[in-house]
Design a protein around this motif. Structure first.
Motif, PDB file in Angstrom:
ATOM      1  N   LEU A   1       0.841  -1.197   0.000  1.00 37.37           N
ATOM      2  CA  LEU A   1       0.000   0.000   0.000  1.00 37.37           C
ATOM      3  C   LEU A   1       0.873   1.243   0.000  1.00 37.37           C
ATOM      4  O   LEU A   1       1.860   1.309   0.742  1.00 37.37           O
ATOM      5  CB  LEU A   1      -0.887   0.035   1.249  1.00 37.37           C
ATOM      6  CG  LEU A   1      -1.934  -1.065   1.420  1.00 37.37           C
ATOM      7  CD1 LEU A   1      -2.769  -0.799   2.671  1.00 37.37           C
ATOM      8  CD2 LEU A   1      -2.848  -1.157   0.209  1.00 37.37           C
ATOM      9  N   ASP A   2       0.519   2.220  -0.803  1.00 37.77           N
ATOM     10  CA  ASP A   2       1.270   3.467  -0.830  1.00 37.77           C
ATOM     11  C   ASP A   2       0.290   4.634  -0.942  1.00 37.77           C
ATOM     12  O   ASP A   2      -0.896   4.446  -1.201  1.00 37.77           O
ATOM     13  CB  ASP A   2       2.246   3.475  -2.013  1.00 37.77           C
ATOM     14  CG  ASP A   2       3.457   4.364  -1.756  1.00 37.77           C
ATOM     15  OD1 ASP A   2       3.443   5.107  -0.747  1.00 37.77           O
ATOM     16  OD2 ASP A   2       4.406   4.318  -2.555  1.00 37.77           O
ATOM     17  N   ALA A   3       0.776   5.837  -0.716  1.00 31.74           N
ATOM     18  CA  ALA A   3      -0.004   7.064  -0.905  1.00 31.74           C
ATOM     19  C   ALA A   3       1.005   8.202  -0.868  1.00 31.74           C
ATOM     20  O   ALA A   3       2.120   8.027  -0.357  1.00 31.74           O
ATOM     21  CB  ALA A   3      -1.048   7.229   0.205  1.00 31.74           C
ATOM     22  N   SER A   4       0.629   9.353  -1.396  1.00 33.62           N
ATOM     23  CA  SER A   4       1.554  10.491  -1.389  1.00 33.62           C
ATOM     24  C   SER A   4       1.875  10.876   0.057  1.00 33.62           C
ATOM     25  O   SER A   4       1.067  10.662   0.969  1.00 33.62           O
ATOM     26  CB  SER A   4       0.930  11.691  -2.104  1.00 33.62           C
ATOM     27  OG  SER A   4      -0.143  12.208  -1.337  1.00 33.62           O
ATOM     28  N   ALA A   5       3.062  11.440   0.262  1.00 36.45           N
ATOM     29  CA  ALA A   5       3.467  11.856   1.613  1.00 36.45           C
ATOM     30  C   ALA A   5       2.477  12.876   2.180  1.00 36.45           C
ATOM     31  O   ALA A   5       2.147  12.844   3.369  1.00 36.45           O
ATOM     32  CB  ALA A   5       4.881  12.436   1.577  1.00 36.45           C
ATOM     33  N   GLU A   6       1.984  13.767   1.310  1.00 35.79           N
ATOM     34  CA  GLU A   6       1.043  14.800   1.756  1.00 35.79           C
ATOM     35  C   GLU A   6      -0.266  14.183   2.248  1.00 35.79           C
ATOM     36  O   GLU A   6      -0.797  14.553   3.299  1.00 35.79           O
ATOM     37  CB  GLU A   6       0.755  15.789   0.614  1.00 35.79           C
ATOM     38  CG  GLU A   6       1.913  16.696   0.252  1.00 35.79           C
ATOM     39  CD  GLU A   6       3.064  15.964  -0.461  1.00 35.79           C
ATOM     40  OE1 GLU A   6       4.190  16.493  -0.410  1.00 35.79           O
ATOM     41  OE2 GLU A   6       2.830  14.879  -1.052  1.00 35.79           O
ATOM     42  N   GLU A   7      -0.769  13.200   1.494  1.00 31.08           N
ATOM     43  CA  GLU A   7      -2.008  12.524   1.897  1.00 31.08           C
ATOM     44  C   GLU A   7      -1.800  11.758   3.196  1.00 31.08           C
ATOM     45  O   GLU A   7      -2.658  11.773   4.097  1.00 31.08           O
ATOM     46  CB  GLU A   7      -2.456  11.561   0.782  1.00 31.08           C
ATOM     47  CG  GLU A   7      -3.603  10.638   1.148  1.00 31.08           C
ATOM     48  CD  GLU A   7      -4.920  11.341   1.441  1.00 31.08           C
ATOM     49  OE1 GLU A   7      -5.784  10.714   2.084  1.00 31.08           O
ATOM     50  OE2 GLU A   7      -5.081  12.515   1.040  1.00 31.08           O
ATOM     51  N   ARG A   8      -0.667  11.107   3.328  1.00 30.63           N
ATOM     52  CA  ARG A   8      -0.385  10.336   4.541  1.00 30.63           C
ATOM     53  C   ARG A   8      -0.249  11.257   5.754  1.00 30.63           C
ATOM     54  O   ARG A   8      -0.682  10.916   6.862  1.00 30.63           O
ATOM     55  CB  ARG A   8       0.865   9.471   4.347  1.00 30.63           C
ATOM     56  CG  ARG A   8       0.622   8.338   3.357  1.00 30.63           C
ATOM     57  CD  ARG A   8       1.789   7.398   3.231  1.00 30.63           C
ATOM     58  NE  ARG A   8       2.861   7.930   2.416  1.00 30.63           N
ATOM     59  CZ  ARG A   8       4.129   8.043   2.805  1.00 30.63           C
ATOM     60  NH1 ARG A   8       4.502   7.669   4.007  1.00 30.63           N
ATOM     61  NH2 ARG A   8       5.037   8.519   1.985  1.00 30.63           N
TER      62      ARG A   8
ATOM     63  N   ASP B   1      -2.090   2.213  -4.878  1.00 33.45           N
ATOM     64  CA  ASP B   1      -1.897   3.598  -4.467  1.00 33.45           C
ATOM     65  C   ASP B   1      -3.212   4.056  -3.856  1.00 33.45           C
ATOM     66  O   ASP B   1      -4.224   4.201  -4.550  1.00 33.45           O
ATOM     67  CB  ASP B   1      -1.527   4.477  -5.659  1.00 33.45           C
ATOM     68  CG  ASP B   1      -1.218   5.905  -5.244  1.00 33.45           C
ATOM     69  OD1 ASP B   1      -1.773   6.362  -4.213  1.00 33.45           O
ATOM     70  OD2 ASP B   1      -0.429   6.575  -5.927  1.00 33.45           O
ATOM     71  N   THR B   2      -3.216   4.285  -2.538  1.00 32.22           N
ATOM     72  CA  THR B   2      -4.457   4.578  -1.820  1.00 32.22           C
ATOM     73  C   THR B   2      -4.736   6.074  -1.689  1.00 32.22           C
ATOM     74  O   THR B   2      -5.678   6.458  -0.995  1.00 32.22           O
ATOM     75  CB  THR B   2      -4.423   3.956  -0.403  1.00 32.22           C
ATOM     76  OG1 THR B   2      -3.454   4.678   0.392  1.00 32.22           O
ATOM     77  CG2 THR B   2      -4.043   2.489  -0.457  1.00 32.22           C
ATOM     78  N   THR B   3      -3.923   6.908  -2.347  1.00 32.81           N
ATOM     79  CA  THR B   3      -4.046   8.365  -2.177  1.00 32.81           C
ATOM     80  C   THR B   3      -5.490   8.840  -2.333  1.00 32.81           C
ATOM     81  O   THR B   3      -5.988   9.604  -1.517  1.00 32.81           O
ATOM     82  CB  THR B   3      -3.148   9.109  -3.182  1.00 32.81           C
ATOM     83  OG1 THR B   3      -1.800   8.668  -3.004  1.00 32.81           O
ATOM     84  CG2 THR B   3      -3.195  10.614  -2.960  1.00 32.81           C
ATOM     85  N   SER B   4      -6.168   8.385  -3.375  1.00 31.89           N
ATOM     86  CA  SER B   4      -7.533   8.862  -3.615  1.00 31.89           C
ATOM     87  C   SER B   4      -8.566   7.748  -3.467  1.00 31.89           C
ATOM     88  O   SER B   4      -9.673   7.828  -3.993  1.00 31.89           O
ATOM     89  CB  SER B   4      -7.636   9.495  -5.003  1.00 31.89           C
ATOM     90  OG  SER B   4      -7.163   8.599  -5.973  1.00 31.89           O
ATOM     91  N   MET B   5      -8.197   6.683  -2.734  1.00 27.65           N
ATOM     92  CA  MET B   5      -9.132   5.574  -2.515  1.00 27.65           C
ATOM     93  C   MET B   5      -9.732   5.660  -1.114  1.00 27.65           C
ATOM     94  O   MET B   5      -9.063   6.076  -0.174  1.00 27.65           O
ATOM     95  CB  MET B   5      -8.420   4.223  -2.650  1.00 27.65           C
ATOM     96  CG  MET B   5      -7.934   3.894  -4.052  1.00 27.65           C
ATOM     97  SD  MET B   5      -6.954   2.347  -4.072  1.00 27.65           S
ATOM     98  CE  MET B   5      -8.248   1.091  -3.969  1.00 27.65           C
TER      99      MET B   5
ATOM    100  N   GLN C   1     -11.925  -3.724  -0.392  1.00 21.88           N
ATOM    101  CA  GLN C   1     -12.547  -4.537  -1.438  1.00 21.88           C
ATOM    102  C   GLN C   1     -11.502  -5.042  -2.435  1.00 21.88           C
ATOM    103  O   GLN C   1     -11.543  -6.200  -2.866  1.00 21.88           O
ATOM    104  CB  GLN C   1     -13.633  -3.740  -2.166  1.00 21.88           C
ATOM    105  CG  GLN C   1     -14.562  -4.611  -3.007  1.00 21.88           C
ATOM    106  CD  GLN C   1     -15.187  -5.752  -2.210  1.00 21.88           C
ATOM    107  OE1 GLN C   1     -15.836  -5.514  -1.196  1.00 21.88           O
ATOM    108  NE2 GLN C   1     -14.981  -6.993  -2.636  1.00 21.88           N
ATOM    109  N   SER C   2     -10.554  -4.171  -2.799  1.00 22.32           N
ATOM    110  CA  SER C   2      -9.485  -4.568  -3.731  1.00 22.32           C
ATOM    111  C   SER C   2      -8.660  -5.717  -3.167  1.00 22.32           C
ATOM    112  O   SER C   2      -8.337  -6.677  -3.877  1.00 22.32           O
ATOM    113  CB  SER C   2      -8.561  -3.382  -4.023  1.00 22.32           C
ATOM    114  OG  SER C   2      -9.261  -2.361  -4.691  1.00 22.32           O
ATOM    115  N   VAL C   3      -8.331  -5.620  -1.872  1.00 23.80           N
ATOM    116  CA  VAL C   3      -7.520  -6.676  -1.248  1.00 23.80           C
ATOM    117  C   VAL C   3      -8.335  -7.970  -1.139  1.00 23.80           C
ATOM    118  O   VAL C   3      -7.824  -9.064  -1.406  1.00 23.80           O
ATOM    119  CB  VAL C   3      -6.999  -6.228   0.138  1.00 23.80           C
ATOM    120  CG1 VAL C   3      -6.215  -7.365   0.795  1.00 23.80           C
ATOM    121  CG2 VAL C   3      -6.109  -4.991   0.004  1.00 23.80           C
TER     122      VAL C   3
END
Length: 230
Positions: free
Chosen positions: A151-158, A207-211, A218-220
Motif C-alpha cells: 500500500l502506498d499514498a503520497s506523503a502529503e495525503e499520509r 496507491d491509496t491516495t484517492s481511494m 474490497q481490492s484486497v
C-alpha cells in the motif's frame, strides 16, 4: 531460526507510514476471521521498553536483549480493537504516540533487533491464517506469503491522515511537522541497510491516495478471492 508452517495462509501487507496498512489489516483480519500481526507494534514496544529501562536507542546489544525478551501480550477486545500490555502495563495508546513511532523507526534500522524479533513475528502464523502488517512482511518475514500487498499514498495525503488521527489526542499536533517526520521516516525505512522498505517483486501494489478505506479493503479481498484465500 524458525520459519512458520508453510501450510498457514499469510497475507502480507507492507507500505510506508500512513498508507492505511493498520486499518486495512484490522478490517481484513476481522472479515476473514484470521489472526493479526501488527509488526510495527513490536518495534514500538521495543522502543518504549528501552525508554522504560533507560536504554539508549543506539545501544544495539541492550536493545537486542530487550527485543528478544519482550514481555508483551496482545488481547483482542470486543470492540474489535486490540489491547497491548507491556510488562504488565497497558500501553495500547502510549505506543501510538508520534515520539514512540519516531523511536521505533530508529530501532527498526538495527539488524540485531530485527533478527531478535523475526522468529517472534513468524510465530504469529497459525490456522486459519494470518494478516501481517509491516514494512518487510512480504520481503523478509513471510517471503512465501500466499498474497503480498504493498500500500502506498503520497506523503502529503499520509500526513493529512496522521494529522486527523492525532489532532483529538495531541491538540498541539502540527501538519508541517508530521509531513517532515513522515518524509524522514520514509527515507530511513527505504534506505536502511537491513530489510529496507520496498515492494516484494510479486506484490500487488495499490496507491491509496484517492481511494476510500472501503475501496482498498474490497481490492484486497478481491485479490484474496483470486488466490482462493476466502
Amino acid at each position: 531460526m524458525s520459519t512458520h508452517n508453510n501450510d498457514t495462509a499469510v497475507i502480507a501487507v507492507d507500505g510506508p507510514s500512513g498508507s492505511g496498512k493498520g486499518t486495512i489489516c484490522r478490517l481484513l483480519a476481522r472479515e476473514l476471521n484470521w489472526h493479526l500481526l501488527d509488526s510495527g507494534a513490536l518495534y514500538r514496544l521495543t522502543a518504549l521498553a528501552a525508554r522504560h529501562h533507560g536504554v539508549e536507542l543506539d545501544d544495539v546489544e541492550a536493545l537486542e536483549v530487550l527485543a528478544a525478551h519482550l514481555d508483551v501480550s496482545f488481547k483482542p477486545q470486543e470492540d474489535g480493537e486490540t489491547q497491548v500490555v507491556l510488562e504488565g502495563e497497558e500501553v495500547t495508546h502510549a505506543i501510538r504516540k508520534e515520539s514512540v513511532g519516531k523511536d521505533a523507526s530508529m530501532v527498526a534500522a538495527l539488524g540485531p533487533v530485527r533478527d531478535a524479533l523475526l522468529s517472534r513475528q513468524r510465530d504469529f502464523a497459525h490456522a486459519p491464517g494470518l494478516v501481517a502488517d509491516g514494512r518487510d512482511m512480504g520481503t523478509v518475514v513471510f517471503p512465501e506469503a500466499k498474497l503480498k500487498i504493498y500500500l502506498d499514498a503520497s506523503a502529503e495525503e499520509r500526513a493529512q491522515r496522521r494529522y486527523k488521527q492525532l489532532i483529538s489526542k495531541e491538540p498541539g499536533a502540527s501538519l508541517d511537522d508530521i509531513l517532515s517526520d513522515i518524509k524522514a521516516r520514509d527515507d530511513r525505512d527505504m534506505n536502511r541497510a537491513v530489510a529496507p522498505l520496498k515492494p516484494a517483486p510479486d506484490a500487488v501494489r495499490l496507491d491509496t491516495t484517492s481511494m476510500s478505506i472501503e475501496d482498498v479493503l474490497q481490492s484486497v479481498l478481491d485479490e484474496a478471492r483470486h488466490r482462493g484465500l476466502r
